[in-house]
Design an enzyme around this catalytic site. Structure first.
Site: not given
Length: 703
Positions: A546, A662
């Site tokens: 990320s 994610h």
């Protein structure tokens, strides 16, 4: 935010079509190539071992508490998507676990033809016997919401509350009324894709007819809602987030919302402060200094006062219950029935303290009962503030498996209940803390785990994040341990600026135009490891996800000579277009707005996609993402891999699993497979000293 045309010199815009046939075919072909490259008996053996660890029937269970019942989602080989279940607190404490299965997620998926992922449950107020179950169809952030009857152990079929797939925020006002922040018919979202309004929704009525209580604007990050039911009060709380770090917080008495809704009241504190409501209290944590009545409260202080007084405009009712020091900061807090429990970081290691509001906020340490032969972090796993002062703590260290401790915030008496089975052999390993000096002279800490006795440089795997005030604290390496440490290598966790290791100021130091400081910090740690003789540059690998993917993307493009391998997961990389992709618009406050020419002047200096230089040599890289990631999305990873392969001689590999959001893979098998491939890549690149970088190994036709 103004509309921006695509960058004219970007030949890989076609990969931004997340579910386009050509883009998916490209991702599938690259993924198959990577999997074939690293297929081996050793990789398969590691995958099997990691899966056994993740599926260990004796692994630690960390429950959530609601009254006398404890809830847990359990995944194993037979139940890869999990069993949502519960047991009594009495049996859990006694070790005689008797679980009642509430929902078999795998069976539900088979019955409905959707491979659901359990994403949590929002329990109703005491006595309602209801919960709102959240299920993701692909592992992403967007979920459906379905009402569940905890007494009947079934989904409600008589006028149930239900929401289609979306990024909802929903909570209970009472058994027949919800406070809902959600989109209507796919609309009513901000530019970031989050709800733009909050409504009160009565059972049996259409969501479109629900009364709108608060509404934001398209440029806001979103509107987020919850309800506090502590101390026999009901207070609705709505955050209107203008950006990732600034929000208006509105409250109202929710006791009679269904029949006589009260007007929301703004909590008049700085918009960059964190605000938490608990019963008759409101807690405010400052992020920048705040002056009230001639008194300046420092950044990172926690103030608590009467909710009624502060909501009425009397901020003088707030008093400081914690003030940070040079080394000790507040990481978080939780309430019990009569106490306020603080999680602190002292030189990035964790501790817990209990404050007594009835005794001038007198402070008592809550010890875990573990020894002092490791570097630890401790967190509050579960409480029920309506019931008592009992709480569960989880303590873990780099060499100490997660350990569940039962104690009491009012009468501390720590009792170790159980710990995870060791995932790897720690014999001969030690965990230490060191400091590197960054380019501007700042001392930056890092944790180092590896052999206590060494002879010569060793392979090193570095991990970092450096953003959004997220602190990296000691964590048990259940995957890195067996895959990396057990072979006598070194693991490093970098506590760079941009994170929260030393409070809000540590985060603000690397915000926007100062982003380079985070990258200078990370590179300084890599060089310090070399200077100390721990390793050499070609034997250093780094892995980030990320915002950490953006970090290691900048290591690849700005500091290629300091690293031997890069693993870049679910990353931001194209900082020219990140605000146009998935939820990217929500992070403008962190990085800057590339649509603003003044901001683009500094944003472009840390946009890895635009820093690729065909004339430079780059270390081998493995880039991975997921098509179902609806927060960052896979397209920045795709484009980076394609551009590196097309324009440079770099060795680049790409992975894009078909499922998993994610936050990670949808089940333990997928997690084990991903990390087995990551470590097969690292093994080949870093641990074979006679191996040279293969010039041209990544060059290929991109389409």
């Amino acid at each position: 935010m103004s509309e921006t045309a695509p960058t004219p010199d970007d030949p890989f815009l076609w990969l931004e079509d997340i579910h386009g046939a050509d883009a998916l075919a490209w991702a599938a072909e690259r993924t198959a190539e990577t999997e074939a490259t690293y297929a081996s008996a050793e990789r398969s053996a590691l995958e099997a071992r990691l899966l056994r660890i993740l599926d260990d029937p004796d692994r630690l269970i960390v429950p959530s508490r609601h009254g006398d019942l404890l809830y847990n989602l359990w995944r194993d080989a037979e139940n890869p998507r999990g069993l949502w279940r519960r047991t009594s607190r009495e049996s859990f404490l006694a070790g005689t676990l008797e679980w009642q299965v509430l929902l078999d997620v795998d069976a539900l998926g088979r019955a409905e033809g959707t491979a659901w992922t359990f994403a949590g449950a929002v329990h109703g107020p005491r006595g309602t016997g209801r919960a709102l179950v959240q299920l993701s169809p692909d592992g992403g952030d967007a979920t459906v919401v379905r009402e569940f009857d905890l007494d009947a152990v079934a989904f409600v079929d008589d006028e149930p509350f239900a929401l289609a797939v979306g990024k909802h925020r929903v909570d209970w006002l009472d058994r027949d009324t919800l406070l809902v922040a959600t989109a209507l018919d796919g609309g009513d979202t901000t530019d970031s894709g989050y709800p733009i309004s909050a409504r009160t929704w009565r059972r049996g009525t259409a969501l479109g007819d629900a009364k709108t209580v608060l509404e934001g604007v398209a440029s806001d990050v979103g509107v987020f809602a919850h309800v506090d039911h502590s101390d026999a009060r009901s207070t609705a709380v709505v955050h209107v987030a203008h950006d990732f770090f600034h929000a208006e917080v509105w409250v109202w008495d929710a006791a009679n919302t269904a029949t006589d809704p009260a007007a929301p009241t703004l909590i008049a504190v700085p918009q960059d402060a964190d605000v938490d409501v608990h019963g008759g209290h409101v807690a405010v944590r400052t992020k920048t200094p705040w002056t009230v009545g001639g008194t300046e409260y420092p950044s990172g202080a926690l103030l608590v006062g009467s909710l009624d007084a502060v909501a009425g405009g009397d901020t003088s009712a707030l008093e400081v219950v914690f003030a940070p020091t040079e080394s000790t900061i507040l990481e978080g807090w939780r309430w019990t029935r009569t106490r306020l429990v603080l999680t602190l970081l002292d030189s990035v290691c964790g501790s817990i303290r209990s404050l007594d509001p009835a005794d001038g906020w007198a402070s008592t340490p809550l010890h875990s009962g573990l020894g002092a032969d490791d570097l630890y972090s401790t967190s509050v796993a579960s409480t029920d503030a309506d019931e008592d002062d009992a709480l569960f703590l989880v303590t873990r260290g780099f060499l100490t498996p997660p350990t569940l401790v039962a104690t009491d915030a009012a009468s501390p008496a720590p009792r170790v209940l159980r710990a995870s089975r060791a995932a790897f052999d720690p014999t001969g390993l030690t965990a230490t803390q060191h400091f590197a000096t960054s380019e501007d002279g700042t001392r930056v800490p890092y944790f180092e785990v590896g052999p206590a006795q060494r002879s010569g440089p060793l392979p090193v795997l570095m991990s970092g994040y450096g953003g959004f005030e997220h602190a990296l604290t000691p964590e048990y390496p259940s995957i890195v341990g067996p895959a990396w440490l057990e072979a006598g290598r070194v693991f490093v966790v970098a506590n760079i600026r941009g994170g929260g290791e030393f409070g809000p100021a540590w985060h603000l130091a690397a915000l926007r135009e100062n982003r380079h400081r985070a990258y200078e910090d990370f590179a300084a740690i890599a060089r310090d490891l070399v200077a100390r003789g721990v390793t050499t540059p070609e034997r250093i690998g780094c892995h980030g996800r990320s915002n950490g993917g953006l970090l290691v993307g900048n290591m690849l493009t700005q500091y290629p000579d300091d690293f031997g391998a890069i693993v870049c997961g679910v990353p931001l990389l194209d900082m020219r277009r990140y605000t146009r992709l998935s939820a990217g618009a929500s992070w403008i406050a962190e990085y800057g707005d590339p649509d603003d020419p003044a901001d683009w002047e500094f944003v472009r200096t840390f946009s890895p996609y635009h820093l690729i230089d065909p004339s430079r040599d780059y270390p081998p890289s493995l880039i991975y993402a997921a098509a179902s990631d609806d927060r960052v999305g896979p397209v920045q990873a795709r484009k980076m891999a394609a551009r590196l392969a097309d324009e440079t001689d770099a060795e680049v590999h790409y992975l894009e699993p078909s499922e998993g959001g994610h936050a990670g893979a949808v089940d333990n098998a997928a997690t084990a497979a991903l990390h087995a491939t990551i470590h097969a890549f690292l093994d080949e690149v870093l641990t074979r000293p006679d191996r040279s970088r293969r010039a041209g190994a990544g060059r290929e036709e991109s389409r």
